[in-house]
Design a protein around this motif. Sequence first.
Motif, PDB file in Angstrom:
ATOM      1  N   ALA A 196      27.175  37.450   8.533  1.00  9.08           N
ATOM      2  CA  ALA A 196      25.777  37.061   8.315  1.00  9.08           C
ATOM      3  C   ALA A 196      25.550  35.606   8.716  1.00  9.08           C
ATOM      4  O   ALA A 196      26.488  34.803   8.740  1.00  9.08           O
ATOM      5  N   PRO A 197      24.311  35.249   9.039  1.00  9.38           N
ATOM      6  CA  PRO A 197      24.026  33.842   9.387  1.00  9.38           C
ATOM      7  C   PRO A 197      24.300  32.883   8.240  1.00  9.38           C
ATOM      8  O   PRO A 197      24.698  31.745   8.465  1.00  9.38           O
ATOM      9  N   ARG A 198      24.064  33.334   7.009  1.00 15.58           N
ATOM     10  CA  ARG A 198      24.310  32.511   5.827  1.00 15.58           C
ATOM     11  C   ARG A 198      25.032  33.349   4.777  1.00 15.58           C
ATOM     12  O   ARG A 198      24.863  34.562   4.712  1.00 15.58           O
ATOM     13  N   ALA A 199      25.804  32.680   3.964  1.00 15.07           N
ATOM     14  CA  ALA A 199      26.522  33.385   2.911  1.00 15.07           C
ATOM     15  C   ALA A 199      25.562  33.802   1.802  1.00 15.07           C
ATOM     16  O   ALA A 199      24.698  33.021   1.384  1.00 15.07           O
ATOM     17  N   SER A 200      25.737  35.017   1.329  1.00 15.41           N
ATOM     18  CA  SER A 200      24.955  35.491   0.191  1.00 15.41           C
ATOM     19  C   SER A 200      25.438  34.802  -1.081  1.00 15.41           C
ATOM     20  O   SER A 200      26.543  34.238  -1.114  1.00 15.41           O
ATOM     21  N   PRO A 201      24.634  34.831  -2.154  1.00 17.94           N
ATOM     22  CA  PRO A 201      25.098  34.258  -3.422  1.00 17.94           C
ATOM     23  C   PRO A 201      26.425  34.866  -3.886  1.00 17.94           C
ATOM     24  O   PRO A 201      27.270  34.162  -4.445  1.00 17.94           O
ATOM     25  N   GLU A 202      26.592  36.163  -3.653  1.00 23.45           N
ATOM     26  CA  GLU A 202      27.822  36.832  -4.063  1.00 23.45           C
ATOM     27  C   GLU A 202      29.017  36.323  -3.267  1.00 23.45           C
ATOM     28  O   GLU A 202      30.097  36.073  -3.834  1.00 23.45           O
ATOM     29  N   LEU A 203      28.841  36.134  -1.967  1.00 22.65           N
ATOM     30  CA  LEU A 203      29.931  35.607  -1.153  1.00 22.65           C
ATOM     31  C   LEU A 203      30.230  34.165  -1.533  1.00 22.65           C
ATOM     32  O   LEU A 203      31.403  33.767  -1.609  1.00 22.65           O
ATOM     33  N   ARG A 204      29.202  33.369  -1.787  1.00 22.75           N
ATOM     34  CA  ARG A 204      29.430  31.984  -2.208  1.00 22.75           C
ATOM     35  C   ARG A 204      30.225  31.951  -3.509  1.00 22.75           C
ATOM     36  O   ARG A 204      31.121  31.120  -3.689  1.00 22.75           O
ATOM     37  N   ALA A 205      29.917  32.865  -4.416  1.00 23.24           N
ATOM     38  CA  ALA A 205      30.646  32.917  -5.690  1.00 23.24           C
ATOM     39  C   ALA A 205      32.103  33.277  -5.464  1.00 23.24           C
ATOM     40  O   ALA A 205      33.006  32.716  -6.104  1.00 23.24           O
ATOM     41  N   CYS A 206      32.347  34.193  -4.535  1.00 23.15           N
ATOM     42  CA  CYS A 206      33.724  34.571  -4.206  1.00 23.15           C
ATOM     43  C   CYS A 206      34.474  33.395  -3.611  1.00 23.15           C
ATOM     44  O   CYS A 206      35.623  33.120  -3.996  1.00 23.15           O
ATOM     45  N   LEU A 207      33.853  32.685  -2.688  1.00 23.04           N
ATOM     46  CA  LEU A 207      34.493  31.527  -2.062  1.00 23.04           C
ATOM     47  C   LEU A 207      34.779  30.440  -3.093  1.00 23.04           C
ATOM     48  O   LEU A 207      35.827  29.784  -3.051  1.00 23.04           O
ATOM     49  N   THR A 208      33.860  30.250  -4.025  1.00 25.90           N
ATOM     50  CA  THR A 208      34.068  29.258  -5.077  1.00 25.90           C
ATOM     51  C   THR A 208      35.257  29.640  -5.952  1.00 25.90           C
ATOM     52  O   THR A 208      36.087  28.792  -6.311  1.00 25.90           O
ATOM     53  N   ASP A 209      35.347  30.920  -6.287  1.00 26.89           N
ATOM     54  CA  ASP A 209      36.471  31.391  -7.100  1.00 26.89           C
ATOM     55  C   ASP A 209      37.796  31.184  -6.377  1.00 26.89           C
ATOM     56  O   ASP A 209      38.778  30.714  -6.977  1.00 26.89           O
ATOM     57  N   LEU A 210      37.842  31.511  -5.091  1.00 29.57           N
ATOM     58  CA  LEU A 210      39.063  31.299  -4.319  1.00 29.57           C
ATOM     59  C   LEU A 210      39.372  29.806  -4.196  1.00 29.57           C
ATOM     60  O   LEU A 210      40.540  29.407  -4.182  1.00 29.57           O
ATOM     61  N   GLY A 211      38.326  28.986  -4.122  1.00 29.44           N
ATOM     62  CA  GLY A 211      38.534  27.539  -4.101  1.00 29.44           C
ATOM     63  C   GLY A 211      39.168  27.043  -5.386  1.00 29.44           C
ATOM     64  O   GLY A 211      40.046  26.170  -5.359  1.00 29.44           O
ATOM     65  N   HIS A 212      38.756  27.600  -6.524  1.00 27.77           N
ATOM     66  CA  HIS A 212      39.365  27.214  -7.805  1.00 27.77           C
ATOM     67  C   HIS A 212      40.860  27.561  -7.817  1.00 27.77           C
ATOM     68  O   HIS A 212      41.687  26.774  -8.281  1.00 27.77           O
TER      69      HIS A 212
END
Length: 297
Positions: A196-212
């Motif tokens: 997608a052109p931009r990350a969805s809120p759900e994908l952003r949440a997943c990326l944040t979790d993996l970042g943690h």
Amino acid sequence: MIRVSGVCSGKSHPGKLHREENFPVASRLIHPRNRGPILAFYRFVRAADDIADDPNLARDKKLRLLDSLERGLTGSRPASPEAEPLRISLAERGLSPRHALDLIEAFRIDVCKTRYRDWSELMGYCTLSAMPVGRFVLDVHGEARDTWPASDALCAALQIIDHLQDCAKDYRTLDRVYLPVNALSAFGVGVEALGAPRASPELRACLTDLGHRTALLVQDSANLTTLVADARLSLEVAAIRRLALTLLDRLKRRDPLSESVHLGKAGFALTAAAGVAQGLFARAVAGNPARLLRDGR
């Protein structure tokens, strides 16, 4: 003589390789006597990386080229310009090619594997794709093997940071997804969300979790700065840790599908300098002050 220099993933340019990474590669902090072997290792690895990531090469061709690089390093075929400098450096230092061969195996995995089931499987990949880099640098410096666990944690974190910030590019150009499939599923998204052109809120949440989870790996490397005997290398480690934490913070605030997470030149320099200052303080507190300007150790 086999040459792979014409293979290009679009990442590198001859003579500038070590300046294009998120993290320093044999920076001026490293003593000159150790920079040569590290840069030879890096150029060998970059050649293999360019093979694995070339979108125009067929899978079988990639595997043949990787096999040729390996044989050039081990001396079982005529030398190549990518392998020969490293082969000579290893012989001069009495070092094993094991770490470089592990990385070649990681690139074979890249050629053949495009999905990772879970965090454990991703970490298994990192044991071949990331941890050997730190171990090689430590071996070049003659460091004790009790530094390996902390180094392994840091190197795995650096690898995953790259995966997180390049997740869209890897998917769009190579259909390769390092983000664990079960992590995406836990937030209700599939790999197609990376297109997608931009990350969805759900994908952003997943990326944040993996970042943690990645930040915990950086935390596990906290004692590496004082474990390393070589003062110059210790300060390089401190700079890298600070850069890693800064990039993880940027990943919380930026969308890697539509925004750059990479640090600019000034930001890179300032962040690395702050890390060096932290490293000097840590070594002083530990009773192991840096003597890099006097004797390099």
